[in-house]
Design an enzyme around this catalytic site. Structure first.
Site, short mmCIF file in Angstrom:
data_model
loop_
_atom_site.label_atom_id
_atom_site.label_comp_id
_atom_site.label_asym_id
_atom_site.label_seq_id
_atom_site.Cartn_x
_atom_site.Cartn_y
_atom_site.Cartn_z
N LEU A 361 0.82 -1.21 0.00
CA LEU A 361 0.00 0.00 0.00
C LEU A 361 0.86 1.27 0.00
O LEU A 361 1.93 1.28 0.61
CB LEU A 361 -0.93 0.02 1.21
N CYS A 362 0.37 2.30 -0.64
CA CYS A 362 1.12 3.55 -0.73
C CYS A 362 0.87 4.40 0.50
O CYS A 362 0.31 5.50 0.40
CB CYS A 362 0.73 4.30 -1.98
#
Ligand SMILES: *Cc1c(COP(=O)(O)O)cnc(C)c1O
Length: 411
Positions: A361-362
């Site tokens: 995930l960013c």
């Protein structure tokens, strides 16, 4: 360079074969092949059974043990537990339907939680399960729906006690709360209940979750039973159910110790002498979620990349906070601490290193282990988060970044 192995105490629950963690009598690498893709959650059936046996061994025989299924609502887990416990506690229509699919008789299923919808209340009344009433307004609503359906609803009053469960990870009673009816208002409510066609069964007093202090739980049991006996004086019918909550915690972090269940049981045995005299028709219920399932479950993801950044190693995996919010430290924790994390296919390997385990995930919150010592891992190795059987998948924001939802297996 070889370093000593800090063998995580929590690992003792799982046996190893050729340094590979075993779950459900199966090597993790083989299970990963069986499941076919990572990440996944795996729950050990035998460990769940053993935990119930352990509870039965230490709690007084009169105690009715309920499973609070929001801790782990996987249908196979609930099915398995339905034959081992005395009741199931649900908190939505979805959970109710899973519980009703089991062998558990409806009168042993109870439904708590604020804001139950008309749909949920109607279905629950028709199912014949016990509704734990959270407010005066909800009581009136249930009475109207019961009349409309031509069914007398089974109800208990959830009480917001006038004390708190000390040292609890999450406080759910005492002070001003959205849960239950303030104890001082309960007598007036009970007077009204006697007149509006509800089948009063008893009280539900739940004061908190994830408590690791044996003495606080003992104190809460004493105060809760006293409150129940006091309120029984105002009840429109004999008390048949006195649910004294649960809140038994499990250790997650270094320095935390398991509860002394024997001491909790002995204290209860002593307290029950008086309760049995005063409320002879009442069954005393303890409802547990986390304590029953947390240690039986693991979360498994795979190393996709070893990344070096300014001297630190990051294991980039296919798992993360979208599947396991609690392990990332974002499920109610005040200070982020590492969950017990190991490399499942080379647990005690002598080559060690300090790494951070991250997901795809960013966001920097997507962290499963922050600079933690573990076996040196290569691409393809399996990262295992222990203590993951409770508040795992269904307590995580699986839609965040639109990755597929992981599989769950009971082995
Ligand atoms: C969540 C909940 C439980 C389970 O709590 P654990 O800490 O998982 O044992 C029990 N009872 C009620 C009413 C709950 O809301």
């Amino acid at each position: 360079m070889k370093k000593a192995h800090p063998r995580h105490a929590l690992l003792n629950q799982f046996s190893l074969h050729d340094d590979c963690l075993q779950i459900g009598g199966m090597e993790l690498t083989r299970l990963a092949q069986r499941v076919g893709k990572t990440p996944f959650y795996a729950y050990d059936r035998q460990k769940v059974t053993e935990r119930i046996r352990f509870l039965r061994q230490h709690l007084p025989a009169e105690i009715h043990l309920h499973f609070a299924m929001k801790a782990n609502p996987m249908p196979a887990v609930v099915q398995h537990l339905a034959s081992l416990v005395d009741g199931i506690d649900v908190a939505s229509a979805g959970e109710m339907n899973i519980a009703l699919d089991t062998v558990m008789p409806p009168e042993k299923i109870s439904f708590a939680g604020p804001g139950k919808s008309e749909f949920e209340l109607s279905c629950a009344i028709a199912a014949g399960i016990v509704l734990n009433i959270e407010s005066e307004q909800e009581m009136e609503h249930i009475a109207r729906l019961g009349e409309h359906l031509g069914i007398c609803p089974n109800v208990a009053v959830r009480v917001n006690p006038d004390f708190e469960l000390k040292s609890s990870g999450m406080k759910m009673g005492g002070g001003a709360k959205q849960f239950g009816v303030d104890s001082e208002r309960v007598p007036a409510m009970l007077a009204r209940m006697g007149k509006i066609g509800l089948n009063f069964l008893g009280f539900h007093i739940f004061s908190g979750s994830q408590n690791l202090k044996t003495a606080s739980i003992q104190e809460a049991h004493e105060k809760t039973l006293q409150l129940g006996m006091r309120l029984a004086n105002s009840a429109p019918a004999p008390v048949r159910i006195l649910n004294i909550g649960g809140g038994f915690g499990v250790p997650y972090f270094p320095g935390e110790e398991a509860l002394n269940l024997a001491a909790i049981g002995e204290n209860l045995q002593h307290l029950l002498l008086k309760v049995k005299q005063q409320l002879p028709e009442s069954r005393i219920v303890i409802e547990l979620g986390r304590y029953i399932v947390a240690e039986a479950g693991i979360y498994v993801c795979r190393v996709l990349e070893r990344k070096l950044s300014r001297g630190q190693v990051f294991l980039v995996t296919d798992g993360g906070l979208h599947h396991h919010l609690a392990a990332s430290g974002n499920f109610g924790q005040v200070i982020r601490k590492n969950y017990p994390v190991v490399i499942g296919n080379r647990v005690h390997n002598s080559e060690r290193e300090i790494v951070s385990v991250v997901g795809p995930l960013c966001t920097p919150l997507d962290l499963l282990a922050d600079q933690m010592e573990m076996a040196r891992a290569d691409i393809g190795d399996l990262v295992v988060v222990l203590q993951s059987g409770a508040y795992g998948l269904t307590a995580s924001p699986t839609a965040f970044l639109s990755h597929p939802v992981p599989i769950e297996v009971l082995v």
